[in-house]
Scaffold this motif. Sequence first.
Motif: not given
Lengths: 593, 593
Positions: A168, B555-556, A205, B130, B124-128, B566-569, A189, B563, A201, B109, A161-162, A164, B558, A207, A518
């Motif tokens: 941050k 997976a993650f 999830s 996924l 925002e809740y990407r881990y969920l 999830l991480t606010h990057a 970034f 932006q 994370l 959520p 899994i890739e 980013p 922008k 995986f 997070f």
Amino acid sequence: MRTNYCGAINTRYLNETITLYGWVHRRRDHGGVIFIDLRDREGLVQTICDPDNIDAFQCAEKIRNEFVLKITGIVRRRPEGTINLTLFSGEVEVLVTTIEVLNTSLTPPFLMDDDNISEAIRLEYRYLDLRRPAMQANLRLRHKVSMAVRVFLDQNGFIDIETPMLTKSTPEGARDYLVPSRVNIGHFFALPQSPQLFKQLLMVSGFDRYYQITRCFRDEDLRADRQPEFTQIDIETSFLSQDEIMRLMEKMIRSLFTSVVSVDLPSPFPRLTYAEAIADYGSDKPDLRIPLKLIELTDVMKEVSFKVFREAAEKPDGRIAALRIPQGGKLSRKEIDDYTNFVAIYGAKGLAYIKVNTLAKGLEGLQSPILKFLSEDAVDTILTRTDAQDGDLIFFGADKAKIVNEALGALRVKIGHEHGYAESGWKPLWVVDFPMFERDEEENRWRALHHPFTSPADGHENMLESEPDKALSKAYDMVLNGSEIGGGSVRIHRKDIQSKVFQALNISNTEAQEKFSFLLEALQYGAPPHGGIAFGLDRILTMMTGAESIRDVIAFPKTQRAQCLLTHAPGTVNKQQLDELSIRLGKNKNTAA
Amino acid sequence: MRTNYCGAINTRYLNETITLYGWVHRRRDHGGVIFIDLRDREGLVQTICDPDNIDAFQCAEKIRNEFVLKITGIVRRRPEGTINLTLFSGEVEVLVTTIEVLNTSLTPPFLMDDDNISEAIRLEYRYLDLRRPAMQANLRLRHKVSMAVRVFLDQNGFIDIETPMLTKSTPEGARDYLVPSRVNIGHFFALPQSPQLFKQLLMVSGFDRYYQITRCFRDEDLRADRQPEFTQIDIETSFLSQDEIMRLMEKMIRSLFTSVVSVDLPSPFPRLTYAEAIADYGSDKPDLRIPLKLIELTDVMKEVSFKVFREAAEKPDGRIAALRIPQGGKLSRKEIDDYTNFVAIYGAKGLAYIKVNTLAKGLEGLQSPILKFLSEDAVDTILTRTDAQDGDLIFFGADKAKIVNEALGALRVKIGHEHGYAESGWKPLWVVDFPMFERDEEENRWRALHHPFTSPADGHENMLESEPDKALSKAYDMVLNGSEIGGGSVRIHRKDIQSKVFQALNISNTEAQEKFSFLLEALQYGAPPHGGIAFGLDRILTMMTGAESIRDVIAFPKTQRAQCLLTHAPGTVNKQQLDELSIRLGKNKNTAA
């Protein structure tokens, strides 16, 4: 079209007409015929142009080194006496029918079989340097290693899994490379120091088994074996115990060594606790090829009259240890002086020693500058503890434990390799039971020995606050021939424990919230028990290839000044680019707003 | 330890005692027993807690959704009438012996089987997010695709070589992401837009076949299907002709579709020239699922009285084309108005049409606002050329060719999909014989249609200066269902040709030297003929999964504001970090130095 690679021709192809593409490795006129050694990625083959074939011969006359040719010809056996068994193709040659020059070449700045080229020239002409068989072999081995790792992990249910690259600040604590955002002016970034938080994370999830062979970045002042960007084999699993993870990972490394370099590593790998490794080897990454061990003397030196020893023994953070060099008595005064200078690098103020000439003669049989300071009892204890034999040399370290460990640990490896004590081959091991924290004396606070997401050992959760120095972690390092090639841990999967660790590390709630909100939130939504590891691919390859430098296993590396001599990166940019990012260049630090 | 994955239990395991780890997908009390659907990455299994087993039952009573459990139990057949054949495990259930809660969860959520969640919440809740089976399936398919590509390329002699992420501005022409250098103050790395130059250098080095699945970066304003970082399957080969490269690459894509999604793509892929694609489909990436074609009318409309048609036909860059919609007469006035608005997006000033009610009635049988402007001859020509039938509708485009092509090309696809003309399945093709250059009207100069390193077609080298508009290139695009999934070319391997192309593109010697000196130099040291391709992995996956957005196969990802929710990057950085880089933030562009 090409029928064969040059380096793959042998007697199997006798009398066949073949077509080759390759580079002129060398050309020579000899007895009226022209020999061209043609080279491609698989190796060399000798081709021969006969003057009877006038077109090809005239073409061959104009050919120079590194021209690119298409050659068609017939494979024949070399005449008796001209066979070259160091080449795969050494029993045959190709009688040229036609030559086509696909491209010419200027005279290259070095020959492709020259191994004594300055690194600056090699890096400037990297595209030529990479033609050299040694570099071709290194990068092809790198491909094989990556592929073997992928196949093993795929077969064991791991999912690639890739994560980013534009992300941050990560918490490894090294300096981040920053990337200014154009859309969100004033924001940056960071390039990842590792995918640590993302892989955790991914476990949240569900995986279950993740991997990635991925680039990581650290903007550090470079040491010889570091690069600003490096490649990590990054792995994470859920629901496995520390022992299960370690067994699976050593299985991977074993399978890698078997399939790629036909080496059988031991099964299982030996394990040492951190405490054992420090006690015996002065290092948490001991080179087990060297059988020499440190011998503890702290306990028996508390009463001696020799001040240097007594004071070190009495200090709470002091240590006295001996390193016996079997038959080391042959070391010259010059050599001992050099080793004394060597340990000074690690802060040792001297390097006391005793030469054991003849034990039977008692003190008379010994030779040492410190003998006069030691009682006969103390000397007896030393000789007994170290199991000294006639002809041995015993070195001593007496100082803060950290200095003794680093100095004698390094001396052990240096003498081991320089004086033939090292065994050959591959000696992997695991180091386990690392402390959770180490003291940062400068900043007067505790730091995470691995990283702040490492789980404490079972039962050590409550020591985080009361005895942070004694709390052990579920961290583990894989060490090979004295280098750490992988490091991992079981992670914290409960928010309360994670908060306690942040507390012990003096990371405020605000800071934790700002940096890791997070993760803390994810831990509250059914985070499974999980753990993983990361291997340094560049380092593994440097070791496997026996390369002198990490730069020899990377296609386009940076210098120690973090520059690319080929492309001249980093470079300047124009005003418009900076304006779009709304950043300005300061002349120096003092002018920064 | 785990004996099985939840989703992999079936009647094969009847009466076995198994241990599962997973998440509570749903819990329900029913008839005095508690049912827990336990979920892991392989799917769901129903477990059942009987009140006779008091410990497990009491534990089950406290369990909520998304708790993490370890469950041991016995597999048994479900009672008649409760079998659920939509689940792999639907014929069995697990009678729980013991439950251990490994972690709790706050109320999430959203539910994991809810498919109507706002994307902002999902990110925002990407881990969920996924955890949801659809996302799990997407990322596992991504892994399978990557692995299948690697296996194919490895078996075909390709070597995976990593190229730098910290590099110099690349020539793709999009905006670079910049990375300030700390060691070389005032200098910047650029993140690669592609490894184009490095892979060409690797061919100069003689690696012969290179590949890399690698991250690329473009700081562009984001469209729906773009991301600031994206993944490319990057490939380069030496000594192969354009045709050989194309055949090898389509073989790879065929093998990928067969092995991963059991789809057999045609062999060979059909090929269209750029000119054919534009003439027939108005697009260089035609969606061949739709059989409708544009019909050329430019040549026969030069004499007509209808000014709109005549003027377009007389312009050197004008075009008139028709699009016949079989049985399109059923389209309502409202629908035609909507299509008229649709083509306006592409600059079309209107959308003329003829409804063919009854051919036998002559002009009386037709219905059209433009009929009154056309002679009977002109109408006859149109009906003959388009092979119109009773009940058809014919649309017209008459304007600059660019506008006609884009408007009718898009209309063709839209109507095709909306009105059932599209075939199902996969329709790949190659588009070849691209022009070398396209005119940049704004900047009044020629631009490379692919990139400046693309080789001209054989014999077109001399047209670069004299007829740049007519020079064709050795570029090729792979198109699938209307999307370009890969683009490549044979590259220039001779310095003189490369210089000519730079000249045609108005790239000065100074600029070429500054940006590409290492490439120009490398071409002089025996560069082999070479070419390659790059596939967009994210786009291939978006198509394969039928995902609505590229973000669903990453997976993650922008957002379109670049932006990470999830991480606010990207985030803010502190003054020390900026000082070390010697950069300052301008308040706005006007304050930039």
